[in-house]
Design a protein around this motif. Sequence first.
Motif, PDB file in Angstrom:
ATOM      1  N   VAL A 101       0.837  -1.212   0.000  1.00 22.15           N
ATOM      2  CA  VAL A 101       0.000   0.000   0.000  1.00 22.15           C
ATOM      3  C   VAL A 101       0.865   1.253   0.000  1.00 22.15           C
ATOM      4  N   THR A 102       1.897   1.271   0.836  1.00 18.27           N
ATOM      5  CA  THR A 102       2.748   2.456   0.914  1.00 18.27           C
ATOM      6  C   THR A 102       3.547   2.665  -0.371  1.00 18.27           C
ATOM      7  N   PHE A 103       3.949   1.568  -1.025  1.00 16.59           N
ATOM      8  CA  PHE A 103       4.669   1.724  -2.292  1.00 16.59           C
ATOM      9  C   PHE A 103       3.765   2.339  -3.351  1.00 16.59           C
ATOM     10  N   LEU A 104       2.537   1.827  -3.450  1.00 15.26           N
ATOM     11  CA  LEU A 104       1.599   2.365  -4.440  1.00 15.26           C
ATOM     12  C   LEU A 104       1.280   3.826  -4.147  1.00 15.26           C
ATOM     13  N   LEU A 105       1.064   4.122  -2.872  1.00 14.92           N
ATOM     14  CA  LEU A 105       0.760   5.497  -2.483  1.00 14.92           C
ATOM     15  C   LEU A 105       1.953   6.411  -2.740  1.00 14.92           C
ATOM     16  N   ALA A 106       3.146   5.922  -2.406  1.00 11.80           N
ATOM     17  CA  ALA A 106       4.360   6.709  -2.631  1.00 11.80           C
ATOM     18  C   ALA A 106       4.559   6.993  -4.111  1.00 11.80           C
ATOM     19  N   PHE A 107       4.273   5.996  -4.946  1.00  5.78           N
ATOM     20  CA  PHE A 107       4.442   6.149  -6.398  1.00  5.78           C
ATOM     21  C   PHE A 107       3.474   7.183  -6.971  1.00  5.78           C
ATOM     22  N   VAL A 108       2.201   7.077  -6.591  1.00  6.85           N
ATOM     23  CA  VAL A 108       1.169   7.986  -7.119  1.00  6.85           C
ATOM     24  C   VAL A 108       1.406   9.422  -6.639  1.00  6.85           C
ATOM     25  N   VAL A 109       1.633   9.574  -5.338  1.00  6.46           N
ATOM     26  CA  VAL A 109       1.841  10.915  -4.784  1.00  6.46           C
ATOM     27  C   VAL A 109       3.144  11.526  -5.299  1.00  6.46           C
ATOM     28  N   SER A 110       4.157  10.701  -5.520  1.00  8.84           N
ATOM     29  CA  SER A 110       5.436  11.207  -6.030  1.00  8.84           C
ATOM     30  C   SER A 110       5.288  11.782  -7.434  1.00  8.84           C
ATOM     31  N   ILE A 111       4.421  11.192  -8.236  1.00 16.48           N
ATOM     32  CA  ILE A 111       4.172  11.735  -9.570  1.00 16.48           C
ATOM     33  C   ILE A 111       3.554  13.131  -9.457  1.00 16.48           C
ATOM     34  N   CYS A 112       2.598  13.269  -8.558  1.00 16.14           N
ATOM     35  CA  CYS A 112       1.953  14.571  -8.348  1.00 16.14           C
ATOM     36  C   CYS A 112       2.945  15.591  -7.813  1.00 16.14           C
ATOM     37  N   MET A 113       3.782  15.173  -6.872  1.00 20.27           N
ATOM     38  CA  MET A 113       4.774  16.079  -6.303  1.00 20.27           C
ATOM     39  C   MET A 113       5.820  16.467  -7.342  1.00 20.27           C
ATOM     40  N   ALA A 114       6.197  15.511  -8.198  1.00 23.81           N
ATOM     41  CA  ALA A 114       7.170  15.799  -9.250  1.00 23.81           C
ATOM     42  C   ALA A 114       6.602  16.803 -10.245  1.00 23.81           C
ATOM     43  N   TYR A 115       5.334  16.624 -10.586  1.00 26.94           N
ATOM     44  CA  TYR A 115       4.672  17.578 -11.492  1.00 26.94           C
ATOM     45  C   TYR A 115       4.674  18.974 -10.890  1.00 26.94           C
ATOM     46  N   ALA A 116       4.371  19.066  -9.600  1.00 26.03           N
ATOM     47  CA  ALA A 116       4.359  20.364  -8.922  1.00 26.03           C
ATOM     48  C   ALA A 116       5.761  20.962  -8.858  1.00 26.03           C
ATOM     49  N   THR A 117       6.751  20.124  -8.592  1.00 22.93           N
ATOM     50  CA  THR A 117       8.132  20.604  -8.479  1.00 22.93           C
ATOM     51  C   THR A 117       8.627  21.194  -9.797  1.00 22.93           C
ATOM     52  N   VAL A 118       8.412  20.481 -10.883  1.00 27.01           N
ATOM     53  CA  VAL A 118       8.845  20.962 -12.203  1.00 27.01           C
ATOM     54  C   VAL A 118       8.068  22.217 -12.591  1.00 27.01           C
ATOM     55  N   SER A 119       6.830  22.324 -12.106  1.00 31.98           N
ATOM     56  CA  SER A 119       5.999  23.499 -12.413  1.00 31.98           C
ATOM     57  C   SER A 119       6.533  24.766 -11.763  1.00 31.98           C
ATOM     58  N   TYR A 120       7.443  24.632 -10.810  1.00 27.02           N
ATOM     59  CA  TYR A 120       8.088  25.805 -10.236  1.00 27.02           C
ATOM     60  C   TYR A 120       9.019  26.475 -11.243  1.00 27.02           C
ATOM     61  N   PHE A 121       9.392  25.738 -12.303  1.00 21.08           N
ATOM     62  CA  PHE A 121      10.370  26.245 -13.257  1.00 21.08           C
ATOM     63  C   PHE A 121       9.839  26.379 -14.679  1.00 21.08           C
ATOM     64  N   TYR A 122       8.716  25.723 -14.967  1.00 21.98           N
ATOM     65  CA  TYR A 122       8.133  25.779 -16.303  1.00 21.98           C
ATOM     66  C   TYR A 122       6.617  25.930 -16.200  1.00 21.98           C
ATOM     67  N   ASN A 123       6.005  26.284 -17.327  1.00 27.63           N
ATOM     68  CA  ASN A 123       4.561  26.479 -17.354  1.00 27.63           C
ATOM     69  C   ASN A 123       3.834  25.173 -17.029  1.00 27.63           C
ATOM     70  N   PRO A 124       2.990  25.155 -15.984  1.00 28.90           N
ATOM     71  CA  PRO A 124       2.282  23.923 -15.595  1.00 28.90           C
ATOM     72  C   PRO A 124       1.406  23.349 -16.696  1.00 28.90           C
ATOM     73  N   ILE A 125       0.796  24.224 -17.510  1.00 26.12           N
ATOM     74  CA  ILE A 125      -0.076  23.752 -18.590  1.00 26.12           C
ATOM     75  C   ILE A 125       0.737  23.028 -19.653  1.00 26.12           C
ATOM     76  N   THR A 126       1.889  23.583 -19.996  1.00 24.97           N
ATOM     77  CA  THR A 126       2.767  22.950 -20.984  1.00 24.97           C
ATOM     78  C   THR A 126       3.226  21.580 -20.498  1.00 24.97           C
ATOM     79  N   ILE A 127       3.564  21.512 -19.223  1.00 25.95           N
ATOM     80  CA  ILE A 127       4.005  20.245 -18.638  1.00 25.95           C
ATOM     81  C   ILE A 127       2.870  19.225 -18.667  1.00 25.95           C
ATOM     82  N   TRP A 128       1.677  19.660 -18.296  1.00 23.82           N
ATOM     83  CA  TRP A 128       0.519  18.766 -18.268  1.00 23.82           C
ATOM     84  C   TRP A 128       0.225  18.199 -19.660  1.00 23.82           C
ATOM     85  N   GLU A 129       0.295  19.037 -20.670  1.00 21.66           N
ATOM     86  CA  GLU A 129       0.049  18.582 -22.039  1.00 21.66           C
ATOM     87  C   GLU A 129       1.077  17.545 -22.467  1.00 21.66           C
TER      88      GLU A 129
END
Length: 203
Positions: free
Chosen positions: A97-125
């Motif tokens: 359970v913790t591995f699955l949760l860590a994997f899913v939440v880490s993707i969201c956190m990584a998206y947020a982290t990269v969005s500090y440096f680039y346009n979030p919409i561009t990254i999402w696309e």
Amino acid sequence: MGKTITRWAFFIIIFTLPFWNGFRMDIDNEKLFLFGFELSYEAGYLFFVFLFLFLMAFLALSLIVYRAFCQYACPHNTFSMLLNKIEAKLGEKGKAVTFLLAFVVSICMAYATVSYFYNPITIWESLVNFKMNKYFFLVTSTAVLYTALSYKARNSFCKVCPYGLAQGISRVDDKTQWLTHPGVWITWGTTTALVLVLLVGWF
């Protein structure tokens, strides 16, 4: 309960700031955003002055409340505590359970982290369309790193955390001796010098 609410409040704030331009940069378009306002690179000193003042405030707080950031605002610590509680409650089954949760939440956190440096919409696309560009690579590689840190190294990461080490340097057990403590002068002297350089450059 109050400390838990504070931790999760900071967790949400830290990983949502770039999405409402509260604090981020856009490297591609050479723009900076602070509290919803767009700043040109020429006005970038304001951005970095705020960043250093923000860090200084947390370091100052650590002189009064040891590891205040770690206790109340560190997203890694907040998430790690949740995973530890799940494993303690579920036992061996909790690891899956913790591995699955860590994997899913880490993707969201990584998206947020990269969005500090680039346009979030561009990254999402790039992510939803599986475009193998720099945004896709940055998010996926950061997600792998976050998954490893939160799942395998969550209880040892604090030993090498840059902010944790800075707090250790600036901590003074005897508050009456802080003026003569070398760690205080090293930490605050360096930070103050950087802020002054930025201010001089701005004006």
